[in-house]
Design a protein around this motif. Structure first.
Motif, PDB file in Angstrom:
ATOM      1  N   GLU A  91      42.378  25.878  40.172  1.00  0.00           N
ATOM      2  CA  GLU A  91      42.237  26.805  41.307  1.00  0.00           C
ATOM      3  C   GLU A  91      43.298  27.907  41.197  1.00  0.00           C
ATOM      4  O   GLU A  91      44.468  27.618  41.037  1.00  0.00           O
ATOM      5  CB  GLU A  91      42.420  26.061  42.628  1.00  0.00           C
ATOM      6  N   CYS A  92      42.849  29.150  41.329  1.00  0.00           N
ATOM      7  CA  CYS A  92      43.766  30.308  41.189  1.00  0.00           C
ATOM      8  C   CYS A  92      44.139  30.849  42.571  1.00  0.00           C
ATOM      9  O   CYS A  92      43.819  31.988  42.896  1.00  0.00           O
ATOM     10  CB  CYS A  92      43.085  31.415  40.387  1.00  0.00           C
ATOM     11  N   ILE A 130      46.983  32.409  48.049  1.00  0.00           N
ATOM     12  CA  ILE A 130      47.522  31.979  49.346  1.00  0.00           C
ATOM     13  C   ILE A 130      47.169  30.517  49.582  1.00  0.00           C
ATOM     14  O   ILE A 130      46.227  29.986  49.003  1.00  0.00           O
ATOM     15  CB  ILE A 130      46.955  32.795  50.525  1.00  0.00           C
ATOM     16  N   TYR A 157      37.157  35.337  56.862  1.00  0.00           N
ATOM     17  CA  TYR A 157      36.956  36.646  56.214  1.00  0.00           C
ATOM     18  C   TYR A 157      35.703  37.355  56.749  1.00  0.00           C
ATOM     19  O   TYR A 157      35.330  38.404  56.222  1.00  0.00           O
ATOM     20  CB  TYR A 157      36.868  36.529  54.684  1.00  0.00           C
ATOM     21  N   GLY A 181      23.394  22.794  50.302  1.00  0.00           N
ATOM     22  CA  GLY A 181      24.821  22.501  50.416  1.00  0.00           C
ATOM     23  C   GLY A 181      25.135  21.336  49.487  1.00  0.00           C
ATOM     24  O   GLY A 181      25.403  21.527  48.309  1.00  0.00           O
ATOM     25  N   GLY A 227      37.978  34.551  42.004  1.00  0.00           N
ATOM     26  CA  GLY A 227      38.824  34.992  43.098  1.00  0.00           C
ATOM     27  C   GLY A 227      40.104  34.206  43.218  1.00  0.00           C
ATOM     28  O   GLY A 227      40.501  33.487  42.281  1.00  0.00           O
ATOM     29  N   ASP A 228      40.748  34.332  44.365  1.00  0.00           N
ATOM     30  CA  ASP A 228      42.058  33.693  44.541  1.00  0.00           C
ATOM     31  C   ASP A 228      42.305  33.269  45.990  1.00  0.00           C
ATOM     32  O   ASP A 228      43.452  33.168  46.418  1.00  0.00           O
ATOM     33  CB  ASP A 228      43.174  34.636  44.057  1.00  0.00           C
ATOM     34  N   ILE A 229      41.223  33.047  46.738  1.00  0.00           N
ATOM     35  CA  ILE A 229      41.425  32.653  48.132  1.00  0.00           C
ATOM     36  C   ILE A 229      41.805  31.171  48.243  1.00  0.00           C
ATOM     37  O   ILE A 229      41.884  30.457  47.242  1.00  0.00           O
ATOM     38  CB  ILE A 229      40.196  32.975  49.015  1.00  0.00           C
ATOM     39  N   GLU A 230      42.028  30.741  49.465  1.00  0.00           N
ATOM     40  CA  GLU A 230      42.538  29.393  49.696  1.00  0.00           C
ATOM     41  C   GLU A 230      41.493  28.296  49.550  1.00  0.00           C
ATOM     42  O   GLU A 230      41.837  27.116  49.548  1.00  0.00           O
ATOM     43  CB  GLU A 230      43.217  29.308  51.067  1.00  0.00           C
ATOM     44  N   SER A 254      38.535  26.145  47.573  1.00  0.00           N
ATOM     45  CA  SER A 254      38.294  25.812  46.166  1.00  0.00           C
ATOM     46  C   SER A 254      37.007  26.455  45.640  1.00  0.00           C
ATOM     47  O   SER A 254      36.869  26.659  44.442  1.00  0.00           O
ATOM     48  CB  SER A 254      38.237  24.295  45.989  1.00  0.00           C
ATOM     49  N   ASN A 262      38.068  30.400  44.160  1.00  0.00           N
ATOM     50  CA  ASN A 262      39.254  30.765  43.379  1.00  0.00           C
ATOM     51  C   ASN A 262      39.128  30.388  41.904  1.00  0.00           C
ATOM     52  O   ASN A 262      40.086  29.936  41.278  1.00  0.00           O
ATOM     53  CB  ASN A 262      40.534  30.205  44.003  1.00  0.00           C
ATOM     54  N   LEU A 263      37.950  30.666  41.356  1.00  0.00           N
ATOM     55  CA  LEU A 263      37.765  30.497  39.912  1.00  0.00           C
ATOM     56  C   LEU A 263      38.495  31.613  39.168  1.00  0.00           C
ATOM     57  O   LEU A 263      38.494  32.762  39.619  1.00  0.00           O
ATOM     58  CB  LEU A 263      36.284  30.601  39.527  1.00  0.00           C
ATOM     59  N   SER A 264      39.037  31.283  38.017  1.00  0.00           N
ATOM     60  CA  SER A 264      39.519  32.337  37.123  1.00  0.00           C
ATOM     61  C   SER A 264      38.304  33.126  36.630  1.00  0.00           C
ATOM     62  O   SER A 264      37.171  32.610  36.617  1.00  0.00           O
ATOM     63  CB  SER A 264      40.249  31.736  35.933  1.00  0.00           C
ATOM     64  N   GLU A 321      36.616  31.279  33.903  1.00  0.00           N
ATOM     65  CA  GLU A 321      35.760  30.164  34.313  1.00  0.00           C
ATOM     66  C   GLU A 321      34.440  30.672  34.909  1.00  0.00           C
ATOM     67  O   GLU A 321      33.392  30.064  34.708  1.00  0.00           O
ATOM     68  CB  GLU A 321      36.493  29.249  35.302  1.00  0.00           C
ATOM     69  N   HIS A 357      41.474  37.615  47.763  1.00  0.00           N
ATOM     70  CA  HIS A 357      42.090  37.746  49.082  1.00  0.00           C
ATOM     71  C   HIS A 357      42.534  39.188  49.342  1.00  0.00           C
ATOM     72  O   HIS A 357      43.170  39.805  48.500  1.00  0.00           O
ATOM     73  CB  HIS A 357      43.302  36.823  49.178  1.00  0.00           C
ATOM     74  N   GLU A 380      44.009  41.594  52.815  1.00  0.00           N
ATOM     75  CA  GLU A 380      44.384  41.575  54.235  1.00  0.00           C
ATOM     76  C   GLU A 380      43.306  42.246  55.080  1.00  0.00           C
ATOM     77  O   GLU A 380      43.096  41.869  56.238  1.00  0.00           O
ATOM     78  CB  GLU A 380      45.749  42.239  54.441  1.00  0.00           C
TER      79      GLU A 380
END
Lengths: 506, 506
Positions: free
Chosen positions: A445-446, A449, B145, B269, B312-315, B317, B320-322, B325, B347, B349
């Protein structure tokens, strides 16, 4: 009186013995309060030996009846810095003296079947490596990259060319136990693979009676070495000629013969070995390392993922993990409450690959494994699996009213058990903790935050660990309550929380 | 006579209509040989419209009875360069005119609920992106978001504050169909999510009768757009208020109302949607992308993994894949005979994340996805799943004698079916092929060598593809038979074989 260190090997050799069959005679060792019956082992023409590992200090004596004569002897067991056998305790392991043992194993299946020079190089490599356990076979190994003929074989041959299980070759066994003893000197456990399928000589096709005789010989000869573990098999289910009943019989045989209770496991191919009274821990082959918690919960035994793939670049999918992925798998297993074994398979024209033959390490994972091992050793408490998952309610609690109101849990509940467990396992964070420490590995996981929920009543230190760069950076020196962390947004990050004062972390 | 391009939208509006309920009247469109009954839709006070997409050139006429009056009209359907609807054919998709369609989708769930400026930016981004499909919701979206209130809602409110499903807001729908039409201009399919659980306004809690009315309205109003796909739901099993019976009813409703046969799927889901006569393909959520072949074999429908995680890089799982990936998953799915949808969640603001709101793309995966798409488009033949696996015998063939002699297959056979299929799936290479081309993606395997078996009777070109570096390098210009390849020993490598002459590749 001879002096033997605690957990050391007392050995007595008897020559000129007329009887020639294995097993030989038995000796009874006793101190004031304990008594152990120890079988001798044939060690060449007319020659038998007995070995005994004293686990209590003080005077010991033995008696034995050989060829109608009564023989006896004694020795004094003196203190030692040795920690004794490794035992399974709860989720993990510790030495007999109570010292924590965190398995960081590696794999050199056939390292004792190589040249003297290569074997010495392997030992020199291990000396400066992070590894404290080696998976290694008694029998030689035949498969790609394992085409060289060993110099020594464990048995002499009969006239018809088959192996004579009544005639071990003492040279082979002396060599093997020299190597076990070399590992002991380095503080490395010998996870000894007793049987395996990769064979061109016939050792995987002995009869059940021959296998039992062989196993009893192993125990008689090797169980006095405190660093020996019994791995009944590598990939037991791939040994075509043996049934589960055979394996159960072999496990019982070893368990009965072994008076010390060495760690005993069975490594699987596809089908994981059932739980038995004599299995002390699980030795798992699987690349699906997130399932560690499931494997642990299933048997309530410690789990070592002894084969999750190897760092390397060979043509087989089990042997071409990137160094990052090798490290990632080991971190994942460890932060899910298990342990994980390294291996290395870089293609070489001379076919000297660490995973089979030892030699030198060439990969980038060992120093990262050392970093992880040092990190864990630096934490004075044992960390255990955190039971948190993404659901605040337990989807396995069928009476929970909350189930009806939580569509995620409701959907989960409608799945077959194995699919549900897969999801629950996914949602479970890679997190181990104690009252004062908590280590959460974010895997691939990247995150940039992260919301961290700490107790309000206390002070906590937050450190950022980079598993690949091997750095440990303080993010917050003293915080509490709900914290928003800024993270580097890359793979291989872990968060270490240390309680400075106040409420515990689990 | 009015002229309408083939696959274009013919629209007629009727004002001053007394009846005010939905559905309104019906019109019958006919040419010499075909006849279609098309429902009108309410488009504001006293105002109804009918839309029709002609799929055959030539003269068309319609008649309708409104408020007791007979109305009629006609138009000429003229040739067009448009390809028509996308249809499921075999493992994949093609446009109605037979042109191959390779889905390379992305995800902008709520992009049509944003400001005019942001929506225009999204379109500008899509114009230069590799994406030819967008997953997007009719209803607005509420979740982290996604906290901004939309300007328009699909329905007017009743006095009690609940939605009046008999009174659609024409402004909302005109805006939505403008955006669908904008996508059509760009050659992008609108994978329209009709229902979803992420809601704070009540659209996920309409009654089944209201849902059906809403769905019929969608079909009456939107089905004349050739680029519309019906995604009955995003995560159907997470919509707490609806049962599988409801969903089946909704699928049947859409299927019956849609005279064109737009692609129709249901995104899951946890629990994958059962196969129904009206599902044209599978829309899968799962990060376990190696299972594509299992999902395909299960229903014999094309598979689009519409949610495998997002770059992405959010909180969370799932977000937030590289970039590597994200690209790796898409390559894996494609070379196992499926298609895979992109998404991006970095992420910010200001909470403008592409996956929900559109805007600009910031990740590193889109250009790699473009590279893959161009590679596949450069191959003139359709590539299909290669059925090879690591076993030369079929472990599912219980009569095979070879089973008894192959310990691997024997062990596999003893596993529960789902575990056996997991292993078989793992062993299956990521490989698609046709007679003249074969593409084998090695995923995260870092091979430095590879044995390639080509036919002896032919000449073949071998190219090395680096999925991340986006390079395509000739390794051998003309070879045959068994070849040993030297590879760079890194992740993300594929091998493309092109037949120059001789025997076919599958």
């Amino acid at each position: 009186m001879r002096q033997i260190e605690l957990h050391g090997v007392f050995e007595e050799t008897f020559t000129g013995i007329k009887s020639s069959a294995t097993p030989g005679f038995e000796a009874v060792f006793t101190n004031k309060t304990q008594s152990f019956t120890v079988p001798s082992f044939w060690d060449g023409e007319g020659r038998y030996a007995i070995r005994f590992m004293p686990q209590t200090e003080g005077e010991w004596s033995y008696t034995a009846a050989i060829d109608g004569k009564e023989l006896s002897g004694n020795f004094l067991c003196i203190p030692s810095k040795a920690h004794g056998l490794v035992k399974a305790v709860g989720e993990g392991f510790q030495y007999e003296d109570g010292t924590r043992y965190l398995p960081f194993g590696t794999t050199c299946y056939a390292w004792t079947h190589q040249t003297q020079e290569l074997e010495e190089q392997t030992l020199a490599t291990l000396r400066i490596s992070p590894f404290n356990k080696v998976r290694m076979c008694v029998f030689p190994k035949s498969m790609p990259y394992n085409n060289n003929e060993p110099e020594l074989f464990p048995y002499a041959k009969k006239e018809d060319g088959s192996w004579d299980i009544d005639r071990p070759d003492p040279e082979f066994w002396k060599h093997l136990e020299k190597r076990i003893s070399d590992l002991q000197t380095l503080g490395v456990e010998a996870d000894l693979i007793l049987l395996h399928p990769y064979d061109r000589w016939g050792f995987s096709k002995l009869s059940p009676e021959e296998d039992v005789k062989y196993l009893k010989y192993c125990v008689a000869r090797l169980s006095a070495y405190s660093n020996v573990w019994w791995s009944l098999a590598n990939e037991y289910d791939f040994v075509a000629s043996k049934t589960l009943e055979d394996w159960d019989c072999y496990g019982e045989t070893v368990s009965k013969a072994d008076i010390y209770g060495h760690l005993t496991s069975v490594h699987n191919g596809f089908v994981k070995y059932p739980k038995r009274y004599w299995t002390t821990h699980r030795s798992i082959q699987s690349g699906d390392v997130r399932k560690v918690n499931l494997w642990k919960d299933e048997y309530h035994l410690p789990v070592i993922v002894d084969e999750c793939g190897y760092e390397g670049d060979i043509e087989y999918s089990w042997g071409n993990l990137s160094a990052f992925e090798m490290v990632n798998r080991i971190w994942t297993v460890v932060t899910r409450g298990g342990y994980c074994t390294h291996g290395e398979t870089f293609h070489r024209e001379d076919e000297v690959l660490w995973w089979a033959k030892g030699g030198a390490l060439r990969g980038e994972s060992p120093e990262r494994i050392a970093f992880l091992r040092n990190l864990l050793q630096s934490i004075p408490e044992s960390l255990e699996t955190a039971k948190k998952n993404a659901f605040s309610i337990d989807p396995n609690d069928k009476d929970s009213k909350a189930l009806e109101e939580n569509p995620f849990a409701k959907s989960l509940m409608s799945l077959p058990e194995h699919e549900r467990n897969d999801f629950l396992s996914q949602f479970m964070p890679n997190m181990i903790s104690s009252g004062s420490y908590s280590l959460n590995y974010l895997g691939r996981e990247c995150r940039s935050i992260m919301d961290l929920k700490l107790p309000e009543n206390g002070k906590y230190k937050i450190e950022l660990i980079d598993a690949w760069e091997m750095t440990r950076t303080a993010l917050h020196d003293s915080v509490s309550g709900n914290i928003k962390l800024r993270l580097p947004g890359k793979e291989g990050i872990a968060i270490l929380v240390t309680r400075l004062e106040g409420e515990g972390l689990n």
